[in-house]
Enzyme design. Structure first.
Site, PDB file in Angstrom:
ATOM      1  N   GLY A  25      -3.442   3.654  -2.396  1.00 22.87           N
ATOM      2  CA  GLY A  25      -3.426   2.620  -3.420  1.00 22.87           C
ATOM      3  C   GLY A  25      -3.002   1.317  -2.777  1.00 22.87           C
ATOM      4  O   GLY A  25      -2.071   1.299  -1.957  1.00 22.87           O
ATOM      5  N   ALA A  54       0.837  -1.201   0.000  1.00 21.67           N
ATOM      6  CA  ALA A  54       0.000   0.000   0.000  1.00 21.67           C
ATOM      7  C   ALA A  54       0.868   1.245   0.000  1.00 21.67           C
ATOM      8  O   ALA A  54       2.024   1.226   0.437  1.00 21.67           O
ATOM      9  CB  ALA A  54      -0.913  -0.002   1.227  1.00 21.67           C
ATOM     10  N   ASP A  55       0.289   2.326  -0.494  1.00 20.89           N
ATOM     11  CA  ASP A  55       0.932   3.629  -0.427  1.00 20.89           C
ATOM     12  C   ASP A  55      -0.157   4.687  -0.306  1.00 20.89           C
ATOM     13  O   ASP A  55      -1.217   4.557  -0.921  1.00 20.89           O
ATOM     14  CB  ASP A  55       1.784   3.898  -1.669  1.00 20.89           C
ATOM     15  N   THR A  56       0.106   5.697   0.505  1.00 19.55           N
ATOM     16  CA  THR A  56      -0.870   6.762   0.717  1.00 19.55           C
ATOM     17  C   THR A  56      -0.246   8.107   0.356  1.00 19.55           C
ATOM     18  O   THR A  56       0.903   8.380   0.707  1.00 19.55           O
ATOM     19  CB  THR A  56      -1.332   6.795   2.198  1.00 19.55           C
TER      20      THR A  56
END
Length: 195
Positions: free
Chosen positions: A114, A77-79
């Site tokens: 994502g 995940a990445d924010t």
């Protein structure tokens, strides 16, 4: 069948060093291990909005492919925070964190996470977006937060679940947990559909 049953045959790996993501994933009641992946989180300059965290989540998943076993299921995940068309990741230092909070003060911004689900045979990527409105923050409030908390490991330099969120967030549309870094409701649904 509950998701916990479906996942019994998988070795679930959360590829993240974030204590918040770990805590949120524990709430879904299945076993997993944490194996952070260290990659270059740069992205092509033509990407916009949700394309950015999706690209980085996919890049993190790609880093795992060479060592994946047949029963591994990797969650990456990445924010990012997007304010006035500026993409705010994790600040490099306190000065950058201060500038980010000044930019967010009195405005509405987007938080986009994502996520990529990967096994040796398939992949599924998706994103979640929330809108957060901050009240006007005083310099004293910003300084207090920077001196008391740890903003450097957070996209946009703030944690919604911390003091700054309590006193500063006027309105939140979308998933609260997405703003923390992992939209667990959506992740639960996507995992069910993936398996």
């Amino acid at each position: 069948m509950l998701l916990t049953e479906k996942l019994k045959n998988y070795n679930v790996i959360l590829a993240s060093a974030s204590p918040r993501r770990r805590e949120l994933l524990q709430g879904l009641e299945f076993d997993f291990t944490c194996k952070p992946v260290d990659i270059d989180e740069s992205y092509p300059p033509n990407l916009e909005g949700a394309q950015i965290p999706l690209y980085i989540a996919d890049k993190k998943a790609d880093a795992y492919l060479p060592e994946m076993k047949d029963n591994d299921l990797v969650i990456t995940a990445d924010t990012v925070v997007i304010a006035d068309d500026f993409v705010l990741g994790k600040p490099a230092d306190l000065d950058e964190a201060r500038k980010m909070l000044q930019l967010l003060s009195g405005h509405t911004h987007k938080v986009i996470t994502g996520i990529c689900l990967t096994t040796k045979s398939k992949r599924r990527s998706f994103h979640s977006m929330s809108e957060v409105t901050f009240t006007e923050l005083s310099e004293e409030e910003i300084n207090h937060y920077l001196q008391t908390y740890k903003p450097l490991d957070k996209a946009g330099a703030y944690g919604v679940q911390e003091w700054i969120g309590f006193i500063g967030i006027e309105k939140l549309v979308g998933s609260f947990y997405n703003v923390m870094g992992l939209p667990v409701h959506r992740l639960y649904r996507e995992l069910n559909a993936f398996l």
